[in-house]
Design a protein around this motif. Structure first.
Motif, short mmCIF file in Angstrom:
data_model
loop_
_atom_site.label_atom_id
_atom_site.label_comp_id
_atom_site.label_asym_id
_atom_site.label_seq_id
_atom_site.Cartn_x
_atom_site.Cartn_y
_atom_site.Cartn_z
N ALA A 142 0.87 -1.02 0.17
CA ALA A 142 0.02 0.06 0.14
C ALA A 142 0.75 1.31 -0.11
O ALA A 142 2.09 1.29 0.36
CB ALA A 142 -1.04 -0.20 1.25
N SER A 143 0.08 2.37 -0.37
CA SER A 143 0.97 3.63 -0.42
C SER A 143 1.28 4.12 1.16
O SER A 143 0.50 3.84 2.01
CB SER A 143 0.08 4.79 -0.85
N GLY A 144 2.52 4.24 1.22
CA GLY A 144 3.40 4.93 2.48
C GLY A 144 3.60 3.59 3.44
O GLY A 144 4.06 3.59 4.47
N SER A 145 3.65 2.30 2.86
CA SER A 145 4.26 1.18 3.44
C SER A 145 5.58 0.80 3.58
O SER A 145 6.06 0.44 4.22
CB SER A 145 3.57 -0.14 2.82
N GLY A 146 6.38 1.75 2.63
CA GLY A 146 7.83 1.89 2.99
C GLY A 146 8.61 1.32 1.96
O GLY A 146 9.72 1.03 1.98
N LYS A 147 8.04 1.23 0.51
CA LYS A 147 8.53 0.60 -0.36
C LYS A 147 9.80 1.40 -1.05
O LYS A 147 10.77 0.95 -1.09
CB LYS A 147 7.80 0.26 -1.69
N SER A 148 9.48 2.82 -1.20
CA SER A 148 10.51 3.75 -1.70
C SER A 148 11.62 3.82 -0.62
O SER A 148 12.75 3.94 -1.03
CB SER A 148 9.91 4.99 -1.91
N SER A 149 11.27 3.67 0.66
CA SER A 149 12.21 3.79 1.68
C SER A 149 13.13 2.70 1.68
O SER A 149 14.53 2.73 1.67
CB SER A 149 11.77 3.79 3.03
N LEU A 150 12.61 1.47 1.12
CA LEU A 150 13.36 0.19 1.19
C LEU A 150 14.34 0.50 -0.03
O LEU A 150 15.57 0.08 -0.06
CB LEU A 150 12.62 -0.95 0.86
N1 LIG Z 1 12.12 11.81 4.44
C1 LIG Z 1 11.24 11.32 5.04
N2 LIG Z 1 11.08 11.89 6.31
C2 LIG Z 1 10.20 11.50 7.31
N3 LIG Z 1 9.21 10.54 6.94
C3 LIG Z 1 9.25 9.75 5.67
C4 LIG Z 1 10.42 10.33 4.84
N4 LIG Z 1 10.45 9.41 3.81
C5 LIG Z 1 9.31 8.62 4.12
N5 LIG Z 1 8.71 8.90 5.18
C6 LIG Z 1 7.60 8.22 5.76
O1 LIG Z 1 8.03 6.76 5.59
C7 LIG Z 1 6.91 6.01 5.44
C8 LIG Z 1 7.12 5.12 4.12
O2 LIG Z 1 7.29 6.16 3.09
P1 LIG Z 1 7.52 5.43 1.65
O3 LIG Z 1 7.91 6.73 0.83
O4 LIG Z 1 8.78 4.31 1.63
O5 LIG Z 1 6.27 4.90 1.18
P2 LIG Z 1 5.85 4.04 -0.24
O6 LIG Z 1 5.64 2.45 0.14
O7 LIG Z 1 7.00 4.38 -1.10
O8 LIG Z 1 4.55 5.16 -0.63
P3 LIG Z 1 4.01 5.24 -2.17
O9 LIG Z 1 3.47 3.82 -2.79
O10 LIG Z 1 2.86 6.14 -1.74
O11 LIG Z 1 5.14 5.60 -2.97
C9 LIG Z 1 5.60 7.04 5.22
O12 LIG Z 1 4.89 6.89 6.31
C10 LIG Z 1 6.32 8.23 5.13
O13 LIG Z 1 5.56 9.37 5.64
#
Ligand SMILES: Nc1ncnc2c1ncn2[C@@H]1O[C@H](COP(=O)(O)OP(=O)(O)OP(=O)(O)O)[C@@H](O)[C@H]1O
Ligand SMILES: [Mg+2]
Lengths: 363, 233
Positions: free
Chosen positions: B39-47
């Motif tokens: 899901a959106s915000g689940s942490g994929k881009s962070s990984l």
């Molecule tokens: N630089 C940052 N500072 C603070 N919080 C962050 C930062 N980057 C991401 N987050 C938080 O970490 C969590 C995961 O974000 P992430 O971008 O990894 O989600 P995602 O799975 O890639 O979402 P999407 O599908 O919408 O791209 C979210 O709650 C987001 O708010």
């Protein structure tokens, strides 16, 4: 500079806009600097040209701390105290007064400089023979206003003097200087009802001289030539406000140019973040970004300088305007440095920023 | 090879902290492709940011292309990205002023190489553009290309320095289904041809059957997923 040049070509309109602003500011600053230098020169160039190590004034009256050309009056005793003192090479009396010269129906203001002896001496501009008794050396602007040339006769306080030479103008308090012998000057002063022997002494010293001690013995106040300029009343009152205006203009230019390049750099921030995420070295990004700012600045300042020189040549005869490397290049260099500082200022946060932004992560 | 072991990443969020990645482990062997959904915000881009040396996790072990990423200085991490990692961004992050060919050449050009090296760079860029189906589009700027073409330029740019690891974030989100399928096919082919370890985030489950491995991310926690059961999930 790979990205920089391509961006400049791609966003030509933006480039021209910023370059024009830089050029306009360069013109403004360059013109005002030249004007200030011109006005200052019209006040002091004759005093600067005396070639003296110190200018000796009569000690200021009680309650006044600074001597002034207007109030100073030197006696023969003071002059000989100075010329007899150890370490003094020469102490030449100089009479200064402002008057109107006349030739027929024509009148012209002039600053009379009475110099001690005819022949060679240091107080006149180099290569100009000093006036003999009954002679006067005029600056071109006075000669033009009076419509006279060498050999003509002009009057000062009812004294008739023969023009022995016409030379480039030297200026004192916005009047062109006319040179005559000290006895003729004294005669003119006496006829004008303000008898005086001399106004100041122009002295040349050896390292051994102790001007403070001589001042005390002679009841005089001596000054180095540059501080002495402040003893010209009109200069003292003008230079402060002029420098204030130039300083304020520089401050405003610094803000405008700095802000322009801050914005210019900030709009590159997303691209810089992408390049950083891809692995570009920080040094290369700095070089590319500041290099781009430098190109814009050099182009703008270059055009502005050329325009200033053009305007200066046009205005040169109508207003006192000095075109010199100091009045053109220094302001230009200042603007370039200010622009780069503005760019560097904006670059810092951009480079520190998280390249993560480029991945489209929510922040 | 990408190896993440027990990786945890938190972000400060005012008073509290957000755990974006929670004790995640994964391995992507060379020549294979791993997809991450969630899901959106689940942490994929962070990984992905951790795997592409853009951010250091709080704890865990990260090895990419044989390099231990933990404790690298920013400059060292930059060098690893330049030499070993190809990144395809979620949005089209091309530089507006550059032609397609220059987008690929820019990294090498910034380093200011010799004439011969520059000619070689241009040749390689030309070949890569042809490889992703953009022969004849070399001199177009981003605004003159379609969304799918821009994404192809992005992919070609990521491959310029022959990386051993390819990181791709939602490459099809701006594309229609058919264009998306073409891009996934291209990434698959390139992964096989070049033997890259490819880590891909996608939201389009119709691609999953073609992946070697599928992982699901949920509130920062990574769990395995059977690729062939994907459509049902
Ligand atoms: N630089 C940052 N500072 C603070 N919080 C962050 C930062 N980057 C991401 N987050 C938080 O970490 C969590 C995961 O974000 P992430 O971008 O990894 O989600 P995602 O799975 O890639 O979402 P999407 O599908 O919408 O791209 C979210 O709650 C987001 O708010
Ligand atoms: Mg994301």
């Amino acid at each position: 500079m790979f990205v920089a040049w391509r961006e400049i070509r791609f966003a030509r309109g933006r480039f021209v806009l910023i370059g024009s602003v830089v050029a306009l500011i360069t013109i403004l600053v360059g013109f005002l600097t030249g004007l200030t230098a011109g006005l200052a020169g019209q006040n002091v160039s004759a005093v600067m040209g005396l070639g003296a190590d110190r200018i000796v004034f009569s000690a200021p009256a009680h309650g006044e701390s600074d001597p002034s050309f207007g109030d100073s009056s030197i006696t023969p005793e003071q002059a000989s105290t100075w010329s007899d003192a150890a370490g003094v090479n020469t102490a030449e009396p100089l009479g200064i007064s402002q008057t109107r010269l006349s030739a027929g129906e024509r009148r012209s203001p002039a600053a009379l400089f009475g110099v001690s002896s005819a022949g060679t001496h240091t107080l006149l501009p180099e290569g100009v023979p000093g006036p003999h008794s009954g002679e006067i050396v005029l600056g071109t602007s006075v000669a033009k206003t009076l419509g006279v040339s060498t050999g003509a006769t002009v009057g000062a306080f009812g004294l008739d003097l023969r023009v022995s030479a016409v030379i480039d103008d030297a200026w004192y308090a916005h009047s062109s200087v006319a040179w005559l012998t000290l006895p003729d000057w004294q005669e003119a002063m006496a006829r004008g009802g303000q008898p005086a022997w001399a106004t100041v002494l122009a002295v040349s010293l050896t390292d051994a001289a102790q001007p403070d001690a001589i001042d005390a013995a002679a009841h005089t106040a001596s000054r180095a030539p540059l501080p002495a300029l402040l003893s010209i009343e009109s200069f003292r009152s003008e230079i402060g406000s002029l420098l204030l205006i130039v300083g304020m203009l520089f401050g405003i230019s610094a803000l405008v140019i700095g802000a322009f390049f801050t914005v210019w750099t900030i709009q590159r921030a997303p691209d810089i973040a992408v390049l950083k995420a891809l692995g570009a070295r920080t040094g290369r990004l700095v070089r590319d970004t500041l290099g781009q700012a430098l190109v814009v600045l050099l182009a703008g300042v270059g055009v502005g300088m050329l325009a200033t020189i053009g305007l200066g040549l046009l205005a040169g005869s109508a207003v006192p305007f000095v075109l010199s490397p100091a009045t053109i290049a220094l302001p230009a260099l200042g603007l370039i440095i200010l622009g780069l500082i503005g760019g560097a200022f904006a670059l810092r946060p951009v480079l520190r920023s998280d390249p993560l932004a480029a991945l489209g992560a929510p922040r | 090879m990408i190896e993440l072991n027990d990786v945890t990443l938190t972000f400060p969020d005012g008073e509290r902290t957000v755990t974006a990645v929670d004790h995640a482990s994964l391995t992507v062997p060379p020549g294979s492709i791993t997809a991450i959904i969630g899901a959106s915000g689940s942490g994929k881009s962070s990984l992905l940011a951790v795997a592409s040396a853009l951010i250091q996790p709080d704890s865990g072990a990260v090895h990419v292309a044989g390099v231990d990423l933990m404790g690298l200085s920013p400059a060292e991490a930059t060098a690893v990205r330049r030499e070993h990692i190809g990144i395809v961004f979620q949005q089209s992050n091309l530089l507006p002023a550059l032609t397609a060919l220059d987008q690929l050449a820019v990294m090498n050009e910034l380093d200011g190489h010799s004439r011969a090296a520059r000619a070689e760079t241009r040749e390689r860029a030309r070949a890569l553009l042809a490889r992703v189906g953009l022969a004849g589009h070399e001199n177009k700027r981003p605004h003159q290309l379609s969304g799918g073409q821009r994404q192809r330029v992005n992919i070609a740019r990521a491959l310029m320095n022959d990386p051993r690891v390819l990181i791709v974030d939602e490459p099809t989100s701006a594309l229609d289904h058919a264009r998306g399928q073409e891009i996934i096919t291209l990434i698959l082919e390139l992964t096989r041809d070049r033997g890259t370890s490819t880590l891909l985030v996608t939201h389009d489950r119709s691609h999953l059957a073609r992946m070697d491995q599928v992982l699901v991310m949920s509130d920062g926690v990574l769990t395995a997923h059977d690729p062939h059961a994907a459509i049902a999930a």
